[in-house]
Scaffold this active site. Structure first.
Site, short mmCIF file in Angstrom:
data_model
loop_
_atom_site.label_atom_id
_atom_site.label_comp_id
_atom_site.label_asym_id
_atom_site.label_seq_id
_atom_site.Cartn_x
_atom_site.Cartn_y
_atom_site.Cartn_z
CB THR A 88 -10.63 42.48 27.52
OG1 THR A 88 -9.57 43.12 27.09
CG2 THR A 88 -10.40 41.06 27.80
N GLY A 115 -9.69 49.38 32.07
CA GLY A 115 -8.73 50.24 32.59
C GLY A 115 -7.35 49.21 32.83
N GLY A 116 -7.61 48.04 32.42
CA GLY A 116 -6.43 47.19 32.70
C GLY A 116 -6.04 47.00 34.37
CB THR A 162 -10.91 45.94 29.08
OG1 THR A 162 -9.85 45.58 28.85
CG2 THR A 162 -12.01 45.38 29.64
#
Length: 563
Positions: free
Chosen positions: A396, A458-459, A378
């Site tokens: 993303t 960063g998920g 992302t």
């Protein structure tokens, strides 16, 4: 430690008045007057800035930056990516709008098509191969933004991206590492995919090599000449659908043709006199707002940034927010998410009463069948122009599915793995539905004027890093570059807002003292020590731009450029 709400209203009214006269200085601070672009990729930042200097507005510059990111970082946000969310502030009208451009599941998608999979397992149909992609939403998001707010032509906006695709750009060490990693090995399994990443002798690209993507350049040229419709209803759409269908996939030309990005009113709350605005469910913006409502009743400033009391309090609050996200959040249209109750101050007070100041607590998940600690691929970027129009956008690819559409340079996503296989889950697999994600762009207002815009990649860490940035700016009055920088801490209680990770693990940056970690362990937190992972709590893609309340100057940190 708690204080009455009226104390905060008085105390933070004074703080707001003080902020109007000064912002703390920092040696790495970047300050500009006529516009600013903040991305994690210098070429993308420069492209957006160039558009602003040519007379474009924030929307034009945001699209230009996104397009260059799609060329220079295709694993993060290429044209075949899942999509994302954006917030747009129109300075002329004073209105803020939210944009959801997450891709839909193909109409043929059903739970039975993925039966036997567990979410997030590798080597399975929802993460790898032709069943994995959702309809790519990224270009539709750019198109919606351009249709409503753009002022320049597609040819002008896409010119930098076309140049970098056609004539090449130097491969960075980070990109070379991605190309060589096992995560992306499946892309190079197929001859066409491998050809994109190799030079003479079939050797993978290395740092410093000039990466030229002729097919992607031609794709971008078609979009510049004919508009984004060619991707969803024209020649490019036909290539995508035909390749998917010929290899047993689900996505059809009808799926591409019917896809649309969605505009909506954002959701918001107040925090210590500031108005915090974000994207509706589907994103994890709801979770951040809930956390702020609960934290408003604690004196975080007196606790001290990154003290044991502070980290414990924030972590325990986040657990409650994640629990509601797990129970209610979905990207479906018309989903029954009880926002009025979840974002009320009364609900926040009840949640606050559940927190034990001396003991970490564990709450069982609502959806325990899928467990992951995996992140996502992302990026986030923010643009503010000279008129203080704002676009802050997170997008993303997810993970590449291994599918690269021949003759296009387009990597397809594996967004289907963000659904649940539990039919009781509001996020279950269904044709035409959108999965939920953790991307959470934010704009914060003071005295009804935009004060700062922020967001992160960063998920599953995104809601936490964004929350900590907001607290750093408001409660601790840090300058934007320091507010968005480590040290941070990350609660490993869930992954990607879908499943919980058992336990109450905390990862911490090395800048958090050993005595703080020891005190947190005494309260029941299991600490993943910095020695095990020195940057465990950090994410490299988090940017913030702040508007000086007094002068209107734009402030940001590394990754930004202005004029």
């Amino acid at each position: 430690m708690m204080r009455p709400a009226n104390h905060y209203r008085l105390g933070h009214a004074l703080a707001l008045a003080m902020l109007a006269s000064q912002i703390p200085a920092s040696s790495s601070q970047i300050i500009a007057r006529d516009g600013m672009v903040a991305t994690h990729q210098p070429l993308a930042t420069q492209a957006g800035l160039r558009i602003l200097q040519q007379g474009g507005n924030a929307a034009d510059a945001a699209i230009a930056s996104a397009a260059v990111l799609a060329v220079t970082n295709p694993f993060m946000c290429g044209l075949g990516g899942v999509g994302g969310y954006a917030l747009v502030y129109d300075a002329k009208t004073g209105r803020t709008e939210a944009l959801d451009f997450v891709g839909d599941a193909p109409q043929a998608a059903t739970i039975d098509k993925f039966r036997g999979d567990r979410l997030w397992d590798f080597a399975k149909t929802s993460t790898d191969g032709y069943l994995a992609p959702v309809v790519p939403g990224i270009l539709a998001g750019w198109a919606a933004l351009h249709d409503r707010y753009g002022s320049m032509s597609w040819a002008e906006i896409l010119a930098p991206a076309i140049d970098y695709a056609e004539n090449g750009f130097p491969v960075t060490p980070a990109l070379a590492g991605q190309i060589a990693s096992t995560d992306f090995g499946k892309v190079t399994t197929y001859p066409y995919g491998r050809s994109i990443f190799t030079k003479s002798g079939d050797k993978l690209l290395q740092a410093g090599d000039i990466w030229i993507q002729k097919d992607l350049a031609e794709t971008l040229k078609q979009i510049a000449q004919k508009g984004p419709a060619v991707f969803y209803k024209g020649e490019i759409a036909s290539k995508i659908a035909r390749h998917i269908q010929e290899n047993g996939g689900l996505m059809s030309d009808q799926d591409l043709a019917r896809y649309q990005a969605r505009w909506s009113d954002p959701i918001e709350t107040t925090y210590r006199g500031y108005r915090v605005v974000t994207v509706r469910p589907g994103s994890s913006g709801m979770t951040i707002l809930q956390d702020l409502n609960i934290l408003e009743g604690f004196d975080l400033e007196s606790m001290g940034r990154n003290s044991a009391d502070y980290i414990h309090t924030v972590a325990e609050v986040e657990k409650l927010g994640f629990l509601d996200d797990d129970r209610y959040n979905t990207g479906r249209i018309g989903a029954a998410v009880p926002l009025e109750r979840l974002l009320s101050k009364e609900y926040a007070a009840a949640q606050r009463a559940r927190i034990n100041p001396k003991q970490a607590q564990y709450y069982p998940p609502y959806r325990p069948d899928s467990i992951s600690t995996l992140g996502e691929h992302t990026n986030h970027h923010t643009v503010i122009d000279k008129n203080h129009n704002i676009v802050t956008i997170t997008q993303t690819l997810m993970y590449p599915s291994g599918v690269v559409v021949p003759d296009t340079g387009i990597f397809l996503n594996n967004g289907m793995c963000y659904f649940s296989l539990d039919p009781r889950d509001p996020n279950h697999v269904e044709g035409g539905a959108r999965p939920r994600f953790v991307m959470s762009p934010i704009i914060v207002f003071r005295f009804d004027k935009p004060y700062f815009a922020t967001g992160a990649a960063g998920g599953w860490t995104i809601p936490q890093t964004v929350l900590q940035t907001i607290l750093n700016l408001i409660d601790f009055r840090l300058p934007p570059d320091q507010a968005a920088a480590p040290p941070r801490f990350i609660l490993r209680y869930l992954a990607n807002s879908i499943p919980y990770v058992p336990g109450t693990d905390l990862t911490v940056d090395s800048g958090i003292p050993a005595e703080v970690r020891k005190e947190l362990e005494a309260r029941g937190h299991r600490i993943i020590a910095p020695a095990d992972n020195p940057n465990a709590g950090s994410t490299p893609v988090l940017n913030t731009i702040l508007i000086d309340p007094k002068s209107g100057a734009l402030w940001s940190g590394g990754g930004a450029a202005g004029w």
